[in-house]
Design a protein around this motif. Structure first.
Motif, PDB file in Angstrom:
ATOM      1  N   GLU A  13       0.848  -1.291  -0.098  1.00  0.00           N
ATOM      2  CA  GLU A  13      -0.086  -0.136  -0.202  1.00  0.00           C
ATOM      3  C   GLU A  13       0.657   1.255   0.047  1.00  0.00           C
ATOM      4  OE1 GLU A  13      -3.284   2.631   0.069  1.00  0.00           O
ATOM      5  OE2 GLU A  13      -2.732   0.586  -0.465  1.00  0.00           O
ATOM      6  N   LYS A  14       1.928   1.276   0.772  1.00  0.00           N
ATOM      7  CA  LYS A  14       2.757   2.362   0.910  1.00  0.00           C
ATOM      8  C   LYS A  14       3.525   2.663  -0.698  1.00  0.00           C
ATOM      9  CE  LYS A  14       3.677   2.988   5.717  1.00  0.00           C
ATOM     10  NZ  LYS A  14       3.192   4.075   5.764  1.00  0.00           N
ATOM     11  N   ILE A  15       3.953   1.480  -1.204  1.00  0.00           N
ATOM     12  CA  ILE A  15       4.422   1.618  -2.441  1.00  0.00           C
ATOM     13  C   ILE A  15       3.611   2.110  -3.522  1.00  0.00           C
ATOM     14  CG2 ILE A  15       5.426   0.255  -4.401  1.00  0.00           C
ATOM     15  CD1 ILE A  15       6.841  -1.653  -2.617  1.00  0.00           C
ATOM     16  N   ARG A  16       2.313   1.563  -3.341  1.00  0.00           N
ATOM     17  CA  ARG A  16       1.305   2.043  -4.439  1.00  0.00           C
ATOM     18  C   ARG A  16       0.978   3.642  -4.267  1.00  0.00           C
ATOM     19  NH1 ARG A  16      -3.713   4.032  -4.327  1.00  0.00           N
ATOM     20  NH2 ARG A  16      -3.739   3.695  -1.932  1.00  0.00           N
ATOM     21  N   VAL A  17       1.022   4.127  -2.961  1.00  0.00           N
ATOM     22  CA  VAL A  17       0.864   5.741  -2.787  1.00  0.00           C
ATOM     23  C   VAL A  17       1.908   6.544  -3.174  1.00  0.00           C
ATOM     24  CG1 VAL A  17       0.491   7.392  -1.087  1.00  0.00           C
ATOM     25  CG2 VAL A  17      -0.732   5.373  -1.051  1.00  0.00           C
ATOM     26  N   ALA A  18       3.201   5.988  -2.888  1.00  0.00           N
ATOM     27  CA  ALA A  18       4.444   6.625  -3.336  1.00  0.00           C
ATOM     28  C   ALA A  18       4.456   6.665  -4.894  1.00  0.00           C
ATOM     29  CB  ALA A  18       5.692   6.089  -2.744  1.00  0.00           C
ATOM     30  N   GLY A  23       3.719   9.395 -10.595  1.00  0.00           N
ATOM     31  CA  GLY A  23       3.005   9.293 -11.732  1.00  0.00           C
ATOM     32  C   GLY A  23       3.027   7.885 -12.280  1.00  0.00           C
ATOM     33  N   ARG A  24       2.989   6.995 -11.214  1.00  0.00           N
ATOM     34  CA  ARG A  24       3.502   5.650 -11.937  1.00  0.00           C
ATOM     35  C   ARG A  24       2.408   4.685 -11.183  1.00  0.00           C
ATOM     36  NH1 ARG A  24       9.196   4.059 -10.464  1.00  0.00           N
ATOM     37  NH2 ARG A  24       8.724   5.663  -8.714  1.00  0.00           N
ATOM     38  N   LYS A  25       2.436   3.477 -11.347  1.00  0.00           N
ATOM     39  CA  LYS A  25       1.442   2.480 -10.756  1.00  0.00           C
ATOM     40  C   LYS A  25       2.371   1.276  -9.632  1.00  0.00           C
ATOM     41  CE  LYS A  25      -1.741   2.452 -14.661  1.00  0.00           C
ATOM     42  NZ  LYS A  25      -2.207   1.400 -15.881  1.00  0.00           N
ATOM     43  N   ARG A  26       1.652   0.867  -8.895  1.00  0.00           N
ATOM     44  CA  ARG A  26       2.277  -0.122  -8.032  1.00  0.00           C
ATOM     45  C   ARG A  26       3.009  -1.096  -8.826  1.00  0.00           C
ATOM     46  NH1 ARG A  26       5.062  -2.826  -6.458  1.00  0.00           N
ATOM     47  NH2 ARG A  26       4.900  -4.426  -4.786  1.00  0.00           N
ATOM     48  N   GLU A  27       2.265  -1.659  -9.746  1.00  0.00           N
ATOM     49  CA  GLU A  27       3.117  -2.695 -10.634  1.00  0.00           C
ATOM     50  C   GLU A  27       4.539  -2.325 -11.178  1.00  0.00           C
ATOM     51  OE1 GLU A  27      -0.543  -1.879 -13.067  1.00  0.00           O
ATOM     52  OE2 GLU A  27      -0.120  -1.955 -11.058  1.00  0.00           O
ATOM     53  N   VAL A 208      10.029   7.164   0.228  1.00  0.00           N
ATOM     54  CA  VAL A 208      10.856   8.540  -0.500  1.00  0.00           C
ATOM     55  C   VAL A 208      11.602   8.109  -1.643  1.00  0.00           C
ATOM     56  CG1 VAL A 208      12.479  10.261  -0.254  1.00  0.00           C
ATOM     57  CG2 VAL A 208      10.992   9.741   1.700  1.00  0.00           C
ATOM     58  N   ALA A 209      12.048   6.890  -1.670  1.00  0.00           N
ATOM     59  CA  ALA A 209      13.193   6.578  -3.034  1.00  0.00           C
ATOM     60  C   ALA A 209      11.846   6.213  -4.122  1.00  0.00           C
ATOM     61  CB  ALA A 209      13.564   5.253  -2.485  1.00  0.00           C
ATOM     62  N   VAL A 210      10.730   5.572  -3.794  1.00  0.00           N
ATOM     63  CA  VAL A 210       9.753   5.429  -5.019  1.00  0.00           C
ATOM     64  C   VAL A 210       9.397   6.791  -5.542  1.00  0.00           C
ATOM     65  CG1 VAL A 210       7.475   4.579  -5.368  1.00  0.00           C
ATOM     66  CG2 VAL A 210       9.183   3.292  -4.112  1.00  0.00           C
ATOM     67  N   GLU A 211       9.124   8.000  -4.612  1.00  0.00           N
ATOM     68  CA  GLU A 211       8.605   8.849  -4.807  1.00  0.00           C
ATOM     69  C   GLU A 211       9.579   9.733  -5.918  1.00  0.00           C
ATOM     70  OE1 GLU A 211       7.550  11.335  -1.282  1.00  0.00           O
ATOM     71  OE2 GLU A 211       6.045  10.130  -0.926  1.00  0.00           O
ATOM     72  N   GLU A 212      11.029   9.436  -5.659  1.00  0.00           N
ATOM     73  CA  GLU A 212      11.876  10.208  -6.412  1.00  0.00           C
ATOM     74  C   GLU A 212      12.313   9.022  -7.582  1.00  0.00           C
ATOM     75  OE1 GLU A 212      13.092  13.030  -6.454  1.00  0.00           O
ATOM     76  OE2 GLU A 212      11.660  13.640  -4.539  1.00  0.00           O
ATOM     77  N   ASN A 215      12.695   1.958  -8.886  1.00  0.00           N
ATOM     78  CA  ASN A 215      11.848   0.827  -9.473  1.00  0.00           C
ATOM     79  C   ASN A 215      12.157  -0.421  -9.008  1.00  0.00           C
ATOM     80  OD1 ASN A 215      13.940   0.239 -11.240  1.00  0.00           O
ATOM     81  ND2 ASN A 215      12.864   1.274 -12.961  1.00  0.00           N
ATOM     82  N   ILE A 216      13.025  -0.585  -8.030  1.00  0.00           N
ATOM     83  CA  ILE A 216      13.505  -1.650  -7.244  1.00  0.00           C
ATOM     84  C   ILE A 216      13.600  -1.256  -5.887  1.00  0.00           C
ATOM     85  CG2 ILE A 216      14.877  -3.552  -6.790  1.00  0.00           C
ATOM     86  CD1 ILE A 216      15.752  -3.853  -9.577  1.00  0.00           C
TER      87      ILE A 216
END
Length: 231
Positions: A13-18, A23-27, A208-212, A215-216
């Motif tokens: 859920e946190k990855i999905r939100v970030a 501008g991306r999706k969880r997947e 924060v990493a995902v927000e920036e 993708n891994i």
């Protein structure tokens, strides 16, 4: 519900939100389960929940877990000594921690002997910490280009281990620098360099990493709980 299942739902859920914030999706973001020192039954529990990418620091741990756990993809994420490459070259799908041409050449040599091409990431010591491995940010592109000349190695992106901080916002600047370099290298369209993976963010700072742009993300404690890292 098991603690691993609860933890996984929380992380997803946190990855999905970030991801949505960038501008991306969880997947679009791969959750790499860091299974170092985790016993096989708990790893299998995670695999049954859908996690198929597992990361290990030590080649010797990959070496025996490889035969115990099926239908997964192993990643070498810790510092890799040249004399240990031969033990994992045919067992991992991606080596995240390439920080020298010497190591890249050994990977190339061992991959050629097995008739395979090994995907690697260039590891960057983004904050210049003495205790961490990786090349300085301003040397990473040159190393990637040098590695790209090897026939049995493919440069697939960048990796970093950001400082361990209480406030993950402190690492945002580092993650942003990583993403900027990732984009810059990609734009230059070097032969044998495919900026596909940006591996950054761990249990304490993955949002924060995902927000920036990560993708891994490599998550161990947040998924499996605290462990004895002295093993």
């Amino acid at each position: 519900m098991s603690s691993i299942k609860e933890n996984l739902e929380h992380i997803n859920e946190k990855i999905r939100v970030a991801a949505e914030k960038s501008g991306r999706k969880r997947e679009d973001v791969l959750l790499l389960a860091v299974s170092k020192t985790v016993d096989v039954p708990r790893i299998k529990e995670a695999v049954e929940l859908g996690l198929v990418d597992l990361g290990e620091n030590k080649p010797q741990e990959i070496n025996w877990k490889y035969y115990e756990i099926e239908n997964v993809r192993w990643h070498q994420i810790g510092h890799l000594q040249t004399n240990k490459v031969k033990y994992i070259i045919d067992k991992v799908c991606l080596i995240h921690s390439v920080d020298s041409m010497k190591l890249a050449e050994e990977i190339n040599k061992r991959a050629a002997a097995k008739g395979i091409i090994m995907d690697v990431l260039v590891e960057i010591n983004i904050a210049g910490e003495e205790a961490k491995h990786g090349v300085p940010l301003n040397e990473a592109e040159a190393l990637a280009v040098e590695i790209s000349s090897l026939e049995n190695v493919r440069v697939k992106g960048l990796m970093t281990v950001a400082p361990f901080v209480e406030d993950p916002e402190e690492n945002r600047k580092y993650f942003r620098q990583m993403k900027n370099l990732f984009v810059d290298i990609d734009k230059k369209s070097y032969n044998n360099i495919d900026m596909k993976y940006l591996s950054m963010g761990m249990t304490n700072d993955y949002e924060v990493a995902v927000e920036e742009g990560a993708n891994i993300v490599r998550i161990g404690t947040g998924l499996f709980g605290a462990r004895d890292y002295s093993k």
